[in-house]
Design an enzyme around this catalytic site. Sequence first.
Site, PDB file in Angstrom:
ATOM      1  N   ASP A  22     -18.379  38.270 -64.210  1.00 48.64           N
ATOM      2  CA  ASP A  22     -19.411  37.742 -63.316  1.00 48.64           C
ATOM      3  C   ASP A  22     -20.355  36.885 -64.150  1.00 48.64           C
ATOM      4  OD1 ASP A  22     -21.817  37.500 -61.592  1.00 48.64           O
ATOM      5  OD2 ASP A  22     -20.835  39.017 -60.363  1.00 48.64           O
ATOM      6  N   CYS A  80     -12.939  25.166 -34.310  1.00 49.53           N
ATOM      7  CA  CYS A  80     -13.595  26.024 -35.293  1.00 49.53           C
ATOM      8  C   CYS A  80     -15.019  25.508 -35.440  1.00 49.53           C
ATOM      9  CB  CYS A  80     -12.838  26.030 -36.618  1.00 49.53           C
ATOM     10  SG  CYS A  80     -12.666  24.412 -37.393  1.00 49.53           S
ATOM     11  N   CYS A  85     -22.812  34.646 -47.476  1.00 48.93           N
ATOM     12  CA  CYS A  85     -23.712  35.760 -47.175  1.00 48.93           C
ATOM     13  C   CYS A  85     -25.170  35.309 -47.238  1.00 48.93           C
ATOM     14  CB  CYS A  85     -23.470  36.907 -48.150  1.00 48.93           C
ATOM     15  SG  CYS A  85     -21.885  37.750 -47.900  1.00 48.93           S
ATOM     16  N   ARG A 109     -27.806  45.531 -51.162  1.00 47.52           N
ATOM     17  CA  ARG A 109     -26.411  45.991 -51.054  1.00 47.52           C
ATOM     18  C   ARG A 109     -25.740  46.223 -52.401  1.00 47.52           C
ATOM     19  NH1 ARG A 109     -27.238  40.896 -50.742  1.00 47.52           N
ATOM     20  NH2 ARG A 109     -25.877  39.339 -51.678  1.00 47.52           N
ATOM     21  N   LYS A 117     -25.657  40.458 -64.459  1.00 44.46           N
ATOM     22  CA  LYS A 117     -25.055  41.543 -63.684  1.00 44.46           C
ATOM     23  C   LYS A 117     -24.021  42.322 -64.490  1.00 44.46           C
ATOM     24  CE  LYS A 117     -25.723  39.619 -59.048  1.00 44.46           C
ATOM     25  NZ  LYS A 117     -25.052  39.130 -57.822  1.00 44.46           N
ATOM     26  N   ASP A 140     -17.592  36.019 -54.598  1.00 49.86           N
ATOM     27  CA  ASP A 140     -18.380  35.622 -53.432  1.00 49.86           C
ATOM     28  C   ASP A 140     -18.215  34.149 -53.096  1.00 49.86           C
ATOM     29  OD1 ASP A 140     -19.693  34.427 -55.502  1.00 49.86           O
ATOM     30  OD2 ASP A 140     -21.661  35.273 -55.065  1.00 49.86           O
ATOM     31  N   ASN A 141     -17.169  33.493 -53.639  1.00 47.28           N
ATOM     32  CA  ASN A 141     -16.958  32.085 -53.315  1.00 47.28           C
ATOM     33  C   ASN A 141     -15.460  31.783 -53.336  1.00 47.28           C
ATOM     34  OD1 ASN A 141     -16.266  30.591 -56.099  1.00 47.28           O
ATOM     35  ND2 ASN A 141     -17.772  32.218 -56.495  1.00 47.28           N
TER      36      ASN A 141
END
Length: 377
Positions: free
Chosen positions: A72, A335, A200, A83, A96, A140-141
Site C-alpha cells: 500500500d 449506464c 468510495c 472503516r 498504512k 481501491d482503484n
Amino acid sequence: MTPLPPLVEPGPDLTSAQVSRYSRHLLVPGMGIEAQRRLLAARVAVVGAGGLGSPVLAYLAAAGVGHLTVIDDDVVDATNLQRQVMHATADLGRPKVESAAEFVRGLNPDVSVTTRQVRIVPGNAQELLAGHDLVLDGADNFPARYAVSDACVALGLPVVWAAVLRFDAQLSTFVPGGSEAVSLRDLFPVPPRPEDVPSCAEAGVLGALVGQVGSIMAAEAVKLICGFGEPLVGRVLLVDALSQRTREVPLRPAGVVVELPVHEVVRELVPLEEVSAEDVRGLAGAGTHVLLDVREPGEHALGTVPGALTVPVGEVLSWEELDSHLPEGPVVVYCKAGPRARRAAAHLVRLGHPDVRVMTGGMLAWIERVDPSLPTY
C-alpha cells in the site's frame, strides 16, 4: 465442485504454545493440525491496507498465516477511520503499511510481516507478488486491480478479489490453470473510465460491510491454503447489505468461442445503434421497449429511467443465453455515460438478441436533457 488441492505444503510440527493458540481451529472439520501447519508455512500478499485489508490482515494473522506482505502506498487519513479498523487516531499521517504491520505483529508473534510502501502498477506487480502462494486484492482503484490480476495470471497465482461500494459488494476467487480458469478480465474485460464508476470517496461505503466482505476473503484464503471446502471459483458472490441478501452469478471465460450462424456473425460486425435520452423518454412512456440499466447498485442514487430493469454489467456479461433473463421486445441499454452499456449491448447481440440499442450519454444525458431535478454527483 471437487475441492482444490492445498496450495501449501505443511510446515514444521506445532509447538505446545501453537497447539493452544490455534486449538479452536484444530477442532474444525477439515482443519486439524496438518491444515494449521499449512497456514503457518503460507506466504500471502495483501494488496491494500485499507477497508478490506483491515479485516483480511487481522483474520489471516489471527489464523496463523506465517508470512504476510502488505502492499500500500497511502497514509492514514481521518476519513479512513470509519472503516479501516487496523488504524487508530494516533496513526493519522502514518504510512498504512507501518500501522498495519504493527497491528499484525501485536496480534500474533508467529506471523512475520513484510511492508512495501509502493503503488502497485503493471511495471512492478510481478516483482511485488512473486514468491507468494496467494494474493488477496483489496485495492481501491481499477488500475491496481488489473495490474494485480494480470500479474497473477502471468505468475500462476490464485487471487481472492472483492469490491465494495455503499451497501453493495462483489467477491470472487480466481485460480489459474485449466480451460475454464477465469480472471478479473473475464468479469470486466477492460477497466472502466474513472468517471463511469464512483469511488468510495465520491459515493461512500458502509463501514461494517467491508468488515463482512474482508472476513469472507480471509475465509477463502484459508480454504485455498488448506485445501478444503468450495472456494468462490467460477462464481461471483453479490452482497446487498441494505437487505442483507446474497446471490451468485456464474462466471465463465470471456474468450470462450460460441458457434454462431453466419448471419449472427455478420451482425456482430455492425455498429451498435444509439438512441437519444429524449427518444428514450418516449419509449419509456410507450412501454414498448425493455430498458436495461447496467450500472452497479450503488450508482442508483443518481436515479433511474422509469421502468428500467437494473442488472449490473458483470452479471449481464455472465449470461450464456437470453431465455428468462429479459422480457421480450427491443432493448435499450444504458449506464452512467455509455461504455459499460455498449459492452452489455454487444454481449446481448452475441447471444442472438435481434434489437439492441444504447442510450447515448447514459444516465448523465438523461439528467441533463430529461430530468434535471435528479442529482448530478
